[in-house]
Enzyme design. Structure first.
Site, short mmCIF file in Angstrom:
data_model
loop_
_atom_site.label_atom_id
_atom_site.label_comp_id
_atom_site.label_asym_id
_atom_site.label_seq_id
_atom_site.Cartn_x
_atom_site.Cartn_y
_atom_site.Cartn_z
CE LYS A 51 1.29 -14.60 -8.58
NZ LYS A 51 0.31 -15.29 -9.44
CG ASN A 72 -3.34 -12.23 -7.20
OD1 ASN A 72 -4.38 -12.56 -6.64
ND2 ASN A 72 -3.31 -11.65 -8.39
NE ARG A 102 -10.96 13.88 -6.72
CZ ARG A 102 -11.93 13.49 -5.90
NH1 ARG A 102 -13.18 13.40 -6.34
NH2 ARG A 102 -11.67 13.17 -4.66
CE LYS A 103 -13.19 6.44 -10.63
NZ LYS A 103 -14.11 5.55 -11.37
CG ASP A 116 -1.90 1.14 1.25
OD1 ASP A 116 -2.46 1.47 0.19
OD2 ASP A 116 -2.10 1.71 2.33
#
Length: 237
Positions: A182, A180, A203-204, A161
């Site tokens: 692994k 994911n 804004r994305k 993050d």
């Protein structure tokens, strides 16, 4: 916790002083000492080598510092607390005053920088603005254990993050994070998180990253994230 420990030590010293006839330290000097120490810790840049860093982490750090010499890369500093101005701006535009307790907020620190050296999150991030990507060098300490001998998945998710967010170059919040896993990451080992900005829509911000071993032979995780750039005109208040 630190305050209670300090108070306990103070009581012990006071008792010893009375029993042993030792001179007592003037109490009016102690607050100034404590404040100076706190300020020094708060303004310390934690994205620099310390004795707990492994050889692998130090070697990678040196390699990327070399890349910074021509200006193509930059090392991002990291502090325990946001600057006063940043905090005030965020509170003004994005926090509901009814939900903010000023006293608690004044004591807040960045989660990943709340551990003693070597025990938790040891990391540094390098950014290439032209290529819109970052590289995070991360060493997870013994306090981040999940299954014995392995890094907790939540600790890895936290670093993913942070690594993805470092690519955005502004005030953002995470809207979606898809990981994911692994392979499990050995505790106290070093991993490299390569992140990049894939797409920008208003804004994305759409980003992706992978987590690999130092030799790049082992893929530990892959992730994608959607971050939203904060807009003062569309604040929650």
């Amino acid at each position: 916790m630190l305050r209670s420990c300090t108070a306990g030590l103070r009581s012990i010293w006071a008792l010893r002083g009375r029993r042993e006839g030792a001179p007592r330290l003037s109490m009016d000097l102690q607050p100034a000492r404590r404040l100076f120490s706190t300020e020094k810790v708060i303004h310390k840049d934690w994205a620099l080598p310390n004795p707990s860093w492994s050889k692998d982490l130090k070697l990678l750090f040196d390699q990327f510092m070399k890349k910074c010499e021509d200006g193509s890369w930059e090392r991002l500093p990291s502090y325990k607390r946001r600057s006063t101005q940043e905090s005030e701006d965020f509170k003004t535009y994005f926090l509901d005053p009814k939900l903010v307790e000023e006293e608690r907020l004044s004591q807040a620190q960045l989660f990943t920088r709340g551990f003693e050296d070597g025990l938790g999150f040891e990391y540094v991030i390098f950014k290439n603005n032209d290529e819109k990507r970052t590289v995070c060098l991360f060493q997870g300490g013994p306090y981040l254990q999940g299954v014995p001998g392995l890094l907790h998945g939540g600790a890895m998710a936290t670093m993913i993050d942070i690594a993805l967010g470092s690519c955005t170059g502004g005030a953002v919040m995470t809207a979606n994070l898809n990981i994911n896993f692994k392979r499990p990451v050995p505790l106290c080992s070093v991993v490299v998180i390569n992140s990049q900005l894939d797409k920008l829509e208003g804004r994305k911000l759409f980003l992706s990253c992978n987590v690999r071993s130092v030799d790049e032979k082992t893929l530990y995780s892959e992730a994608t994230g959607l971050f939203i750039k904060l807009d003062p005109e569309k604040s929650s208040t």
